[in-house]
Design a protein around this motif. Structure first.
Motif, short mmCIF file in Angstrom:
data_model
loop_
_atom_site.label_atom_id
_atom_site.label_comp_id
_atom_site.label_asym_id
_atom_site.label_seq_id
_atom_site.Cartn_x
_atom_site.Cartn_y
_atom_site.Cartn_z
N ARG A 1 0.32 -29.27 0.33
CA ARG A 1 -0.91 -28.79 0.98
C ARG A 1 -0.61 -28.10 2.30
O ARG A 1 -1.19 -27.05 2.62
CB ARG A 1 -1.88 -29.96 1.22
N ARG B 1 -3.92 -29.73 10.09
CA ARG B 1 -5.17 -30.50 10.13
C ARG B 1 -5.91 -30.42 8.80
O ARG B 1 -6.41 -31.41 8.30
CB ARG B 1 -6.06 -29.99 11.26
N PHE B 2 -5.97 -29.21 8.23
CA PHE B 2 -6.67 -29.05 6.95
C PHE B 2 -5.99 -29.83 5.83
O PHE B 2 -6.63 -30.25 4.87
CB PHE B 2 -6.75 -27.56 6.56
N ASN C 1 0.26 -31.25 14.36
CA ASN C 1 -1.13 -31.59 14.07
C ASN C 1 -2.13 -30.86 14.96
O ASN C 1 -3.34 -30.96 14.74
CB ASN C 1 -1.33 -33.11 14.10
N TYR D 1 0.84 -33.96 0.03
CA TYR D 1 0.51 -33.58 1.42
C TYR D 1 1.45 -32.47 1.90
O TYR D 1 1.03 -31.48 2.50
CB TYR D 1 0.62 -34.87 2.24
N ASP E 1 -4.07 -25.67 12.76
CA ASP E 1 -5.10 -25.78 11.72
C ASP E 1 -4.52 -26.16 10.37
O ASP E 1 -5.09 -26.99 9.65
CB ASP E 1 -5.84 -24.44 11.57
N PHE F 1 -4.98 -37.74 -2.12
CA PHE F 1 -5.07 -37.53 -0.66
C PHE F 1 -3.93 -38.19 0.10
O PHE F 1 -3.44 -37.67 1.07
CB PHE F 1 -6.45 -37.98 -0.14
N GLU G 1 -7.13 -37.44 5.41
CA GLU G 1 -8.54 -37.77 5.63
C GLU G 1 -9.45 -36.55 5.46
O GLU G 1 -10.66 -36.70 5.38
CB GLU G 1 -8.73 -38.42 7.01
N GLN G 2 -8.88 -35.35 5.39
CA GLN G 2 -9.68 -34.15 5.18
C GLN G 2 -9.86 -33.82 3.71
O GLN G 2 -10.53 -32.85 3.37
CB GLN G 2 -9.02 -32.95 5.86
N GLN G 3 -9.23 -34.57 2.82
CA GLN G 3 -9.28 -34.23 1.41
C GLN G 3 -10.55 -34.77 0.76
O GLN G 3 -11.05 -35.83 1.15
CB GLN G 3 -8.04 -34.76 0.68
#
Lengths: 214, 214
Positions: free
Chosen positions: B16, B201-202, B195, B13, B198, B7, B206-208
């Protein structure tokens, strides 16, 4: 075209190799990075490149820093002698090898990093050299494993690619810091094959006008 | 597609973000890099990726390490949502910004580097954080200068490019190490603009699924 570089900068050395392989003529402008001289921090150079780093490359009105960006630009603009293979997968393999050196090894042995190790952490010359050897050895171990599957005469088959363009300057640095190379027979073999080519020979640090006389 | 990541790895990152921007679905496989756990050095992970690093990406039979290589592969293979502009010069500008982060900043604040600073040079946590802040500040100063000429809503005009894909994870790290950002208003503004999307943000740490619960 103009290339602002330093004979011993491996990022500038990469660009010199690519220009020579592609048969492109350029003006070689030396910027003396030697500690105590540090022409890269002079007002004169900062007016050319505010980042104060080499290499810096111009092609007419186009001005680019960062060797990976310069190399991709040369690849897209002067494609007669390609340094990337054709398919996306093969290109990914070559770029993976290049990045392994460009991101995992080279940044950690940059002059500014070694100077900061000495200044902030009291590293002596031996400790700084150990630091370099550590990252070179770790990165070369991965590189040697990867090219087991891909190498022919060069890192990727029998044609010179960007992987070789990155490897040869890194090996020059590895030797400068007396890194043991016994564990990397393929890397050493490919380096020799590359250095048998005129383009690599002309680009070598000791062939540059700013290299000290032997 | 599978992405082996962590993460908080900024290289993972980046990938992703690119996958999300391109609307590509993938399986997210967490590799816990936390010191003391270090799943990247486990036999199980080394069987997948002998380099023992993240990110590692597979697309069917294709397997690629090194985020710059993965990102260029995605760009060449899934071009519906391009992250590089069209002309070679504009592409060079974007790649220059990406490399500035990928080569001049990020490698110096990698976990393995900070661990070695502590282990070999007795750096405490404060000294290691100072080291990170130094390289981030130096790199961001150059980045802020460069984007003065190129930015619109994002780093290069009004379309998201690889420059933004590299910048946002680096800013996440800069904040994690409490780097003062007052000198970088454009960087901070562009990070906020990204940011708001979407895809960014995804892709946020912290979303992982492997991020610790808040």
């Amino acid at each position: 075209m103009k290339l602002y570089g330093y004979f011993r900068s491996s990022a500038a050395y990469r660009v010199r190799i690519a220009l020579a392989l592609k048969g492109l003529e350029y003006e070689n402008i030396a910027v003396n990075l030697k500690p105590g001289i540090s022409e890269q921090k002079s007002g004169e150079y900062l007016a050319v490149n505010p980042q104060g780093r080499v290499p810096f490359f111009t092609d007419g009105d186009v001005a680019i820093s960062q060797s990976p960006a310069i190399l991709e630009y040369l690849e897209e603009t002067y494609s007669d002698v390609p340094l990337l293979p054709k398919g996306a997968v093969d290109r990914a393999v070559v770029r993976q090898l290049a990045s392994l050196i460009g991101c995992d090894i080279h940044p950690l042995q940059n002059l500014s990093v070694l100077q900061r190790l000495k200044g902030e952490f009291g590293a002596d010359t031996d400790a700084a050299s150990d630091w370099v050897r550590h990252w070179v050895t770790e990165g070369f171990s991965a590189f040697e494993t990867l090219i087991t599957d891909t190498a022919g005469t060069y890192c990727f088959g029998d044609t010179v690619t960007l992987a070789d363009v990155y490897l040869v300057p890194q090996l020059y640095n590895a030797r400068r810091y007396e890194t043991p190379l016994e564990a990397f027979p393929e890397i050493v073999r490919i380096d020799a094959a590359c250095n048998a080519l005129d383009a690599f020979r002309f680009a070598a640090p000791e062939q540059q006008p700013d290299a000290p006389a032997l």
